[in-house]
Design an enzyme around this catalytic site. Structure first.
Site, PDB file in Angstrom:
ATOM      1  N   SER A 154      -5.420   3.073   6.874  1.00 42.46           N
ATOM      2  CA  SER A 154      -4.161   2.093   6.988  1.00 42.46           C
ATOM      3  C   SER A 154      -3.255   3.087   6.783  1.00 42.46           C
ATOM      4  CB  SER A 154      -4.181   1.058   6.340  1.00 42.46           C
ATOM      5  OG  SER A 154      -3.026   0.371   6.124  1.00 42.46           O
TER       6      SER A 154
ATOM      7  N   TYR B  49      -6.148  -3.494  -1.600  1.00 51.64           N
ATOM      8  CA  TYR B  49      -5.954  -2.938  -0.101  1.00 51.64           C
ATOM      9  C   TYR B  49      -5.572  -1.363  -0.123  1.00 51.64           C
ATOM     10  CZ  TYR B  49      -5.464  -2.776   4.922  1.00 51.64           C
ATOM     11  OH  TYR B  49      -5.746  -2.660   6.256  1.00 51.64           O
TER      12      TYR B  49
END
Length: 260
Positions: free
Chosen positions: A142, A155
């Protein structure tokens, strides 16, 4: 470059980014295992892709946090198609809280899916790649592999960790012809992102429109979401690239949100 007759496993592939990567691989002539938590969902997507062709797809039930389930799923693919050429570790979830309020069970759950899943699937596939003398492992990172955002401590930690794991695999796998890469998308309009919009609005005390325009797309050059097709093209590039020139590298796909 194509993936004609290459055997690929894509986790979390019944829908979203994973399904679009699987579709791109089948279009390129690959044999693709749709690995997902629910067999029925995996088989439905596999049936749709096989009918599309020219490649093939099969459904594989796989909980990426279970070593037994991962090993059984990979064995099923190897029994059917003789090996594994490409692994895309894509399965993931998102949970948002301020760090001081982050439930430890949620922290462990998120890290297990992202990091344990990447580790276990890589560990299961590498012997087959080493035996063949070639292979590609691709992790779904990401922009948060490079950058931090409020509410996303677990995350961000997980996505940063995938960079390190891919680099170790690149070093260890080089003598066996195995390379590893990380794709780092910006915000992609998937159900996972749609779920975040009201959650972040509630956590931050702002409107959902502000979450989209300021939090998610504020740093882009064009206020556009990254598409699943954008990500799938990079997944195809990394899978089909013919040399080790790109091994260990990550590529940000974010409409300019993060630039290196």
């Amino acid at each position: 470059m194509n993936l004609q007759n290459k055997v690929c496993i894509v986790t979390g592939a019944a829908r979203g980014i994973g399904a679009t990567i699987a579709k791109r691989y089948v279009e390129s002539g690959a044999k693709v295992a749709i690995a997902d938590l629910h067999q029925s969902d995996a088989e439905a997507t596999a049936k749709e892709l096989t009918e599309m062709g020219p490649g093939l797809a099969m459904g594989v039930e796989m909980d990426v946090t279970s070593e037994e389930a991962v090993n059984a799923g990979v064995a099923k693919v190897v029994d059917a198609w003789g090996g594994v050429d490409v692994l895309v570790s894509n399965a993931g979830i998102q949970i948002v809280h301020e760090l001081q309020d982050f439930p430890f069970d949620d922290w462990k759950k998120l890290l297990s899916i992202h990091l344990d899943g990447a580790f276990l699937t890589s560990k299961a596939c590498l012997p087959h790649m080493y035996k063949a003398g070639a292979g590609a492992i691709i992790f779904m990172g990401s922009v948060h592999s490079k950058e931090a955002s409020p509410l996303k401590s677990a995350y961000v930690t997980a996505k940063h960790g995938l960079l390190g794991l891919s680099r170790v695999i690149s070093k260890e796998g080089a003598k066996h012809g195995v390379r590893a890469n990380v794709i780092c998308p910006g915000f992609v309009r998937t159900p996972l992102v749609d779920k975040q919009i009201p959650e972040q609005a509630a956590e931050l005390g702002i409107s959902e429109e502000e979450v989209v325009n300021t939090i998610m797309l504020g740093g882009t050059v064009d206020k556009e979401f990254t598409t699943v097709e954008d990500v799938a093209e990079i997944a195809h590039l990394f899978a089909a690239f013919p040399t080790n020139a790109l091994t260990g590298q990550s590529l940000v796909v974010s409409h300019g949100w993060f630039m290196e």
